[in-house]
Design a protein around this motif. Structure first.
Motif, mmCIF file in Angstrom:
data_model
loop_
_atom_site.group_PDB
_atom_site.id
_atom_site.type_symbol
_atom_site.label_atom_id
_atom_site.label_comp_id
_atom_site.label_asym_id
_atom_site.label_seq_id
_atom_site.Cartn_x
_atom_site.Cartn_y
_atom_site.Cartn_z
ATOM 1 N N UNK A 212 1.012 -1.385 0.197
ATOM 2 C CA UNK A 212 0.085 -0.484 -0.708
ATOM 3 C C UNK A 212 1.006 1.627 -0.116
ATOM 4 N N UNK A 213 2.448 1.095 0.614
ATOM 5 C CA UNK A 213 2.996 2.166 0.575
ATOM 6 C C UNK A 213 3.972 2.571 -0.968
ATOM 7 N N UNK A 214 3.801 1.526 -1.758
ATOM 8 C CA UNK A 214 4.071 1.913 -3.656
ATOM 9 C C UNK A 214 4.219 2.987 -3.870
ATOM 10 N N UNK A 215 2.922 3.819 -3.047
ATOM 11 C CA UNK A 215 2.967 4.845 -4.261
ATOM 12 C C UNK A 215 3.849 6.307 -3.346
ATOM 13 N N UNK A 216 4.188 5.944 -2.586
ATOM 14 C CA UNK A 216 4.963 6.910 -1.079
ATOM 15 C C UNK A 216 6.324 7.085 -1.790
ATOM 16 N N UNK A 217 6.305 5.620 -1.956
ATOM 17 C CA UNK A 217 8.059 4.828 -2.119
ATOM 18 C C UNK A 217 8.071 5.515 -4.159
ATOM 19 N N UNK A 218 7.250 5.207 -4.925
ATOM 20 C CA UNK A 218 7.691 5.267 -6.041
ATOM 21 C C UNK A 218 8.330 7.209 -6.372
ATOM 22 N N UNK A 219 6.869 7.862 -5.312
ATOM 23 C CA UNK A 219 6.620 9.397 -6.203
ATOM 24 C C UNK A 219 7.942 9.976 -4.973
ATOM 25 N N UNK A 220 7.792 9.799 -4.144
ATOM 26 C CA UNK A 220 8.909 10.458 -3.602
ATOM 27 C C UNK A 220 10.215 9.735 -2.752
ATOM 28 N N UNK A 221 10.522 8.873 -1.459
ATOM 29 C CA UNK A 221 11.221 8.144 -1.195
ATOM 30 C C UNK A 221 12.975 7.982 -2.641
ATOM 31 N N UNK A 222 11.692 6.910 -3.639
ATOM 32 C CA UNK A 222 12.837 7.170 -4.940
ATOM 33 C C UNK A 222 13.637 8.236 -4.901
ATOM 34 N N UNK A 223 13.177 9.475 -5.117
ATOM 35 C CA UNK A 223 13.445 10.457 -5.986
ATOM 36 C C UNK A 223 14.301 10.790 -5.066
#
Ligand SMILES: NC(=O)c1ccc[n+]([C@@H]2O[C@H](COP(=O)([O-])OP(=O)(O)OC[C@H]3O[C@@H](n4cnc5c(N)ncnc54)[C@H](OP(=O)(O)O)[C@@H]3O)[C@@H](O)[C@H]2O)c1
Length: 350
Positions: A212-223
Motif C-alpha cells: 500500500x505504500x508503493x505510491x509513497x515510495x515511487x513518488x517521494x522516497x525513490x527520488x
C-alpha cells in the motif's frame, strides 16, 4: 545530481557507498519463528553456496513469534542463530545487517516508562542494543546498522550522533534506515551534513506489487534515494508469500504461520487482479510468480537488492533460479499498470 546504480553483477554497490552486496539479500525474520535452527543453517548455507553474501536481521526478530503461530521468542533469537552459524564462515565474506528500534518485549517492564527505556532511538538504547547485537551475532562489527523505523520522541541529532560514535569506534561500518518517510529521510541527511555526522547509506522500505505504500515510495522516497545516492533494499518482495502463486482467489489458504495475517492484510479484489496479472506475466516468461515478482522489483533502476525470506533451501533455490531471467519493459509496464491504483496521483508528480 542523479547517481546511477553501479553494478558488477551478481554484486551491486549500495548507493554511493563502498559496500557491495549480492543481488538479493537474505532476510532472517523467519529464524526462530517459522524456521528452526536446522532450517536456518540450511537456508544460510544454500544462500552462500549460490554466491550470496548479504544477510539482514534485527535485534527483535522474531519477538512476535508466539502471537503468530510460532514458538515463545523474546527477540534476539535470529541474531543468536546467525552468530552461531557465522562462527563456521569467514566473517569478512559476509555483509551483516541488523537493526535497532523495536521493543524487545514488555515482559521485562513494569511500567510504560521502563518500556521506553527498552526500545527506540535514544543514545542510551542504541548503544546498549548495538552491544547486545554484537554479542548475539558473535562478531566485533556490524556491516550495516539500521534504524528500524522512526522514533518521533527522540531528536534525530541524538540518534545520528549515537550511530556516528558506533561507526567511529569501529563497531559499525555503515549506517542505514528503514521505514522512514521522505521528509524524515531528508531531515536525517541534512542533519548529518550540517553537523558533520556519518550519513545513512541505504533505505529498507516495504516495496512490492501489493504494497500500500508503493505510491509513497515511487513518488517521494525513490527520488531522495536516487538524488542523494542511497541504496534501496526493499523488504517483503513477495508480500509475505502472497506473490508466490500459492494464494489464489477462492482457494484454501496455504500452510503457513503467516497465512491468516496475509489474508487479513492483503486479500482484496484489487490484489487478486494484480496476482492474476503476475501469474500470466510469469507463465509467458517461463518464470514462477515469485521469480516474476522479484524481477519486477529488480527491473527498477532505484532498487539495489531486494531482501527475500525463505523457510527452506527449496524455497530459496526456486527464487534464486530466476535471477538470471529478465522481464521485458512491456512486462514491467503491464505489472506497473496492474498495481497502479496503489500510487497516489498528484498534478505535481515529477
Ligand atoms: N525493515 C522492516 O521493517 C522489515 C519488515 C519485514 C521484513 N523485513 C526483512 O525482510 C525479509 C523478507 O521479508 P518477508 O519475509 O516478508 O519476505 P517475502 O519474500 O515477501 O516473504 C517470504 C515468505 O514467502 C514464503 N516463500 C518464500 N519463498 C517461497 C517460495 N519459493 N515458494 C513459496 N513460498 C515462498 C515463505 O513463507 P511461508 O513458507 O510461510 O509461506 C517466506 O517466509 C525479512 O526476513 C526481514 O529480514 C524487514
Amino acid at each position: 545530481m542523479s547517481f546511477g546504480k553501479n553494478s558488477t553483477e551478481p554484486y551491486v554497490q549500495v548507493g554511493n557507498s563502498g559496500l557491495f552486496v549480492y543481488r538479493v539479500g537474505l532476510g532472517t525474520m523467519q529464524f526462530g519463528w517459522s524456521a528452526d535452527e536446522a532450517a536456518a543453517n540450511a537456508v544460510m548455507n544454500t544462500y552462500v553456496e549460490h554466491g550470496g553474501n548479504f544477510i539482514d536481521t534485527a535485534d527483535c526478530y522474531s519477538s512476535w513469534s508466539n502471537a503468530l503461530g510460532g514458538p515463545e521468542n523474546p527477540g534476539g533469537v535470529s541474531e543468536e542463530m546467525i552468530g552461531r552459524w557465522l562462527a563456521t564462515q569467514n566473517r569478512y565474506d559476509i555483509v551483516l545487517a541488523t537493526k535497532v528500534r523495536a521493543a524487545m518485549g514488555m515482559q521485562f517492564c513494569d511500567s510504560r516508562a521502563t518500556f521506553k527505556q527498552r526500545e527506540g532511538l535514544s543514545r542510551r538504547w542504541i548503544i546498549k542494543s548495538c552491544e547486545d547485537s554484537l554479542r548475539r551475532l558473535n562478531t566485533d562489527y556490524i556491516d550495516l546498522y539500521q534504524a528500524h523505523f522512526i522514533d518521533p520522541l527522540i531528536p534525530i541529532e541524538e540518534t545520528l550522533s549515537a550511530f556516528t560514535d558506533l561507526v567511529r569506534q569501529g563497531k559499525v561500518r555503515y549506517m542505514g534506515c528503514s521505514n522512514f518517510s521522505a521528509w524524515r529521510l531528508m531531515q536525517a541527511l541534512w542533519t548529518s551534513d550540517k553537523n558533520n555526522l556519518e550519513s545513512f547509506i541505504s533505505l529498507q522500505p516495504e516495496y512490492n506489487l501489493l504494497s500500500p505504500t508503493r505510491g509513497d515510495f515511487e513518488t517521494e522516497l525513490a527520488q531522495v534515494c536516487e538524488n542523494y545516492g542511497l541504496g534501496v533494499i526493499p523488504y517483503s518482495p513477495l508480500a509475505g508469500g502472497v506473490l508466490t502463486g500459492k494464494y489464489r482467489r477462492g482457494k484454501e489458504l496455504p500452510q503457513s504461520v503467516r497465512a491468516e495475517e496475509n489474508a487479513e492484510r492483503r486479500f482484496s479484489e484489487q490484489n487478486w487482479n494484480i496476482i492474476e496479472t503476475l501469474v500470466s506475466v510469469a507463465e509467458r516468461n517461463a518464470m514462477t510468480p515469485a521469480q516474476a515478482a522479484i524481477n519486477w522489483l529488480r527491473a527498477k533502476p532505484v532498487v539495489t537488492a531486494p531482501i527475500i525470506g525463505a523457510n527452506s533451501p527449496e524455497q530459496l533455490i526456486s527464487v534464486l533460479n530466476g535471477l538470471d531471467k529478465k522481464l521485458s519493459a512491456a512486462d514491467v509496464d503491464e505489472l506497473d499498470q496492474a498495481s497502479d491504483f496503489h500510487r497516489p496521483r498528484t498534478s505535481l508528480e515529477t
